[in-house]
Each structure stands twice: as C-alpha cells, then as structure tokens.
Enzyme design. Structure first.
Site, mmCIF file in Angstrom:
data_model
loop_
_atom_site.group_PDB
_atom_site.id
_atom_site.type_symbol
_atom_site.label_atom_id
_atom_site.label_comp_id
_atom_site.label_asym_id
_atom_site.label_seq_id
_atom_site.Cartn_x
_atom_site.Cartn_y
_atom_site.Cartn_z
ATOM 1 N N LYS A 163 19.665 -23.703 18.595
ATOM 2 C CA LYS A 163 19.259 -22.653 17.673
ATOM 3 C C LYS A 163 20.295 -22.448 16.578
ATOM 4 O O LYS A 163 19.987 -22.394 15.388
ATOM 5 C CB LYS A 163 19.028 -21.352 18.452
ATOM 6 C CG LYS A 163 18.401 -20.237 17.634
ATOM 7 C CD LYS A 163 19.435 -19.287 17.109
ATOM 8 C CE LYS A 163 18.796 -18.263 16.182
ATOM 9 N NZ LYS A 163 19.777 -17.310 15.665
ATOM 10 N N CYS B 22 -5.060 -13.676 15.400
ATOM 11 C CA CYS B 22 -4.139 -13.858 16.521
ATOM 12 C C CYS B 22 -4.865 -13.813 17.862
ATOM 13 O O CYS B 22 -5.426 -12.787 18.242
ATOM 14 C CB CYS B 22 -3.054 -12.783 16.487
ATOM 15 S SG CYS B 22 -1.877 -12.909 17.850
ATOM 16 N N CYS C 209 5.751 -7.502 15.589
ATOM 17 C CA CYS C 209 5.353 -8.353 16.722
ATOM 18 C C CYS C 209 6.474 -8.387 17.754
ATOM 19 O O CYS C 209 7.014 -9.427 18.099
ATOM 20 C CB CYS C 209 5.032 -9.764 16.225
ATOM 21 S SG CYS C 209 4.082 -10.740 17.397
ATOM 22 N N CYS D 53 -0.616 -4.619 12.544
ATOM 23 C CA CYS D 53 -0.503 -6.005 12.084
ATOM 24 C C CYS D 53 -1.735 -6.412 11.294
ATOM 25 O O CYS D 53 -2.855 -6.316 11.787
ATOM 26 C CB CYS D 53 -0.323 -6.943 13.276
ATOM 27 S SG CYS D 53 -0.236 -8.680 12.803
ATOM 28 N N CYS E 75 0.124 -4.342 17.442
ATOM 29 C CA CYS E 75 -1.020 -5.093 16.904
ATOM 30 C C CYS E 75 -1.856 -4.236 15.951
ATOM 31 O O CYS E 75 -2.492 -4.753 15.037
ATOM 32 C CB CYS E 75 -1.878 -5.621 18.044
ATOM 33 S SG CYS E 75 -0.970 -6.726 19.165
#
Length: 370
Positions: free
Chosen positions: A252, A343, A327, A337, A334
């Site tokens: 990462k 999704c 998220c 969103c 949600c």
DNA sequence: TTCCTGTTGC
DNA sequence: GCAACCGGAA
C-alpha cells in the site's frame, strides 16, 4: 480481435487531420471542449509514410503545443497508456509502453489499450462522477492531512523523504495524529535521513507518539533512514521493489510513495477504504469467480485489470475521502449516497455485525460472494 | 465493539 | 489465514 465495446472502454477519441495524422486523446482527461483534434505541429518528419500518433495526458497539453521539442518532452513523461492497433493486412501491432510518440502504419486501426484486460463494471463512470460530486461537498480528513500533503513546501529530495516517513507512520493511525507527528519531527529537524540516523530511537519514539505501533515504527524509521543514507545518499528508493524491501513499507505504502513521491505510477494504492468500497460496488472479484476479493493486494490487481490508468492515482484520495465520510466501514450512510442505485451492497449493511453470533457472521462473510 | 489510508511473522 | 503491534475515539 477485440470488440468495439472493449475498444470503447478505452474512451479514446481518434480523429484524422488534414495532415494525415491521428491524434488520440483520452476523453476522460479532456473536457468536451478540448476534444478537438490538434494538427501535427511538425507534419511529415520521420513519418516515412506512416501516421503520427499522440498519446498523452491533459496536463502535458500545453507543453506539447508550446514546445517544438515535443518529442523529447513527451517521451520523458510517465503514465502513458499502451495501445494496440490492427494493420491493414489484419496483423496486430502495438505502441510500445512509455513511448509517447509513435508512428502507426498507414490505415492502421486502433483496437485497444493493452493494459486493461478485464471487463469494466457497468456504470463505473457514473459512479465515479457521483462520488466526485459528493466529495466536493465534504471535507474529509484525507483532503487536508493525507500523506501526499507531507512536506509539500520542502525541496524535492526532502519532500520525498517526508512522504516516505509519513507513509511509514500513517498505518492504522488517524490522519490528524499522523500529521501532528510529522510536524513535530519537522520542528525538531528530524525529517531527513541524516538527522534520524543521528537521533536517539527513544527521542523519535517520543516525538511520533501517539501514532499506532509507535515502538515498532520508531525502530523501522531508524532502519529506513540508515538505508536511505547509505544506499541512496539520503534520498529514498525510486523503484517499487526497493521500497518494498524497506522495513515497515508494504504494497500500500510502496505504491503511495511511487505515486506521490516520484510521480511514477506503477500501480494503484489500495488501502482498506479502496478495498472495501470496490468490493461493495462489485468492482472487483476473485479471478474467474464472482467472489469478493479478500485482500487489498488482490483488489489492486483486479482493479488494475479494467480501470483506465489515468484514474489510478485519483481513485485513492477519492475513495479514501468517500470512505471516511459516507461509505464508512461501519454503518455506511447509504441514504446520503448519490450512487446507491448502482451499488449492489446499498442498504445491506444496516445491522451491526455484533448483533449476530460469531458463527452467523462467519457464514455471512462466506456467502457474501455475489 | 470496531476502526484507524498496514506490515510482518508464523 | 491470522494474531501481534498500539492506544484512543466513536
């Protein structure tokens, strides 16, 4: 041969000019206004009956048009896409990686970018655009205190070292905590390899506290500084492999450092947010299956299969901020969103996992592959 | 409890 | 695959 649909996923606009040149623009990098094909500023030279091809990014556009030495300028730039084409006789050819300016045989037809080999999820562009809009309202921690901001006022070499140190310290640590640690190191003149090598490990430890795992990180920081000083003259390694060999630097961080430290995109920096959100969206899966990916590394490889390369860097801060504000890992919002309609996981993680037994949670995880 | 822009060793 | 590393915030 590749289908038209696959070729379309490249979002490449091809246009002929009166000089028989082909100019390819990446439409994602350009506004619709700037999509007009540009004529070859130096038509005919070394083309030998071929067709000139430009593959470039928006941010180098000015350089190209203003500078007659555009070939050198372009070929020195990173993050150039690879493209395949079909010759008139039907055989395949490709524009070499990192080659910004190539000659394409007359009549050749661009068929694909070489890199993306997987299927793009439907509506991915709408989803990305929707997240961008949500992000423009929010002010996520990553926007002001992300690792990529580290040492932005410093000279290049010191800035790179600051990015590396910030990456090293930031794992499992809140942005503002990491930011504070970096500030303290900077104020004490301990943000160079030389200074850290000379400094006492206990001092380092005290300064970086309370970042997560500060004991181990102080130890790693000393080792990394030592390596940077002796092997790289106080600078940081410039390749993915060398970065990965440093203690405390995993995939990462290695990709993050390559991206923001060297501006050299070798891969997508996938962290817990990118990993989680890509799986929620159904953007990645185990190769050959529909199961969700189980590790960030697996997610990185799966995402690189289809995501166009000019999204590789921006996808990280975009999804990290989205993951910090909307998220979220636990109880994602949600309802707030704007892309929940796209999704597959929307409104499906409302109940706390702890309200269920360990056994059912395990079986839920196992059955989540869809 | 779970998570925090993870990495490492077993 | 999974615990250890670290301590605190939500």
């Amino acid at each position: 041969m590749l289908s038209l649909r696959q070729a379309n996923t490249l979002s490449v606009a091809v246009a002929r000019t009166q000089f028989n040149a082909i100019t390819m623009y990446n439409t994602r990098s350009f506004s619709s206004k700037s999509l007009q094909p540009k004529r070859d500023p130096n038509p005919g030279s070394e083309s030998s009956g071929g067709v000139r091809v430009f593959v470039r990014k928006r941010r180098v556009k000015e350089t190209v048009e203003a500078n007659p030495l555009h070939e050198q300028k372009l070929s020195s730039l990173p993050d150039i896409e690879e493209f395949a084409y079909k010759k008139v006789d039907g055989s395949a050819g490709s524009i070499e990686s990192e080659s910004a300016l190539s000659v394409l045989p007359v009549g050749a037809e661009v068929t694909s970018s070489i890199r993306p080999t997987g299927e793009s999820p439907v509506h991915w562009q709408e989803v990305l655009e929707g997240i961008r809009k949500m992000r423009s309202f929010e002010d996520a921690p990553v926007d002001t205190m992300g690792c990529e901001k580290a040492g932005s006022v410093l000279p290049p070499k010191e800035r790179r070292f600051a990015v590396l140190v910030s990456s090293l310290l930031s794992s499992q640590t809140k942005d503002h905590v990491n930011h504070g640690a970096i500030q303290r190191l900077l104020q004490n003149g301990l943000l160079t390899a030389d200074a850290i090598v000379k400094a006492d490990e206990e001092t380092i430890k005290g300064l970086i506290y309370p970042v997560g795992f500060y004991t181990r990180k102080a130890s790693n920081l000393k080792k990394v500084a030592e390596i940077c000083l002796t092997k790289y003259d106080g600078d940081i390694p410039s390749s993915l492999e060398e970065l990965l060999s440093l203690p405390g630097i995993g995939p990462k961080m290695a990709h993050l450092v390559m991206n923001v430290g060297w501006n050299n995109v070798q891969g997508i920096c996938v962290d817990t947010h990118v990993h989680r959100i890509c799986n929620r969206l159904g953007w990645v899966s185990r190769p050959g299956t529909k199961q969700r990916t189980s590790t960030p590394e697996e997610t990185r490889v799966a995402l690189q299969m289809w995501l166009p390369k000019d999204e590789w860097v921006p996808i990280n801060p975009l999804l990290v901020g989205f993951g910090q504000t909307i998220c979220t890992p636990l109880r994602p919002r949600c309802g707030e969103c704007s892309v929940s309609e796209f999704c597959p996981s929307a409104f499906k993680e409302t109940s706390s996992p702890s309200s269920k037994s360990k056994k059912s949670r395990t079986s839920k995880k196992l059955s989540q592959g869809n």
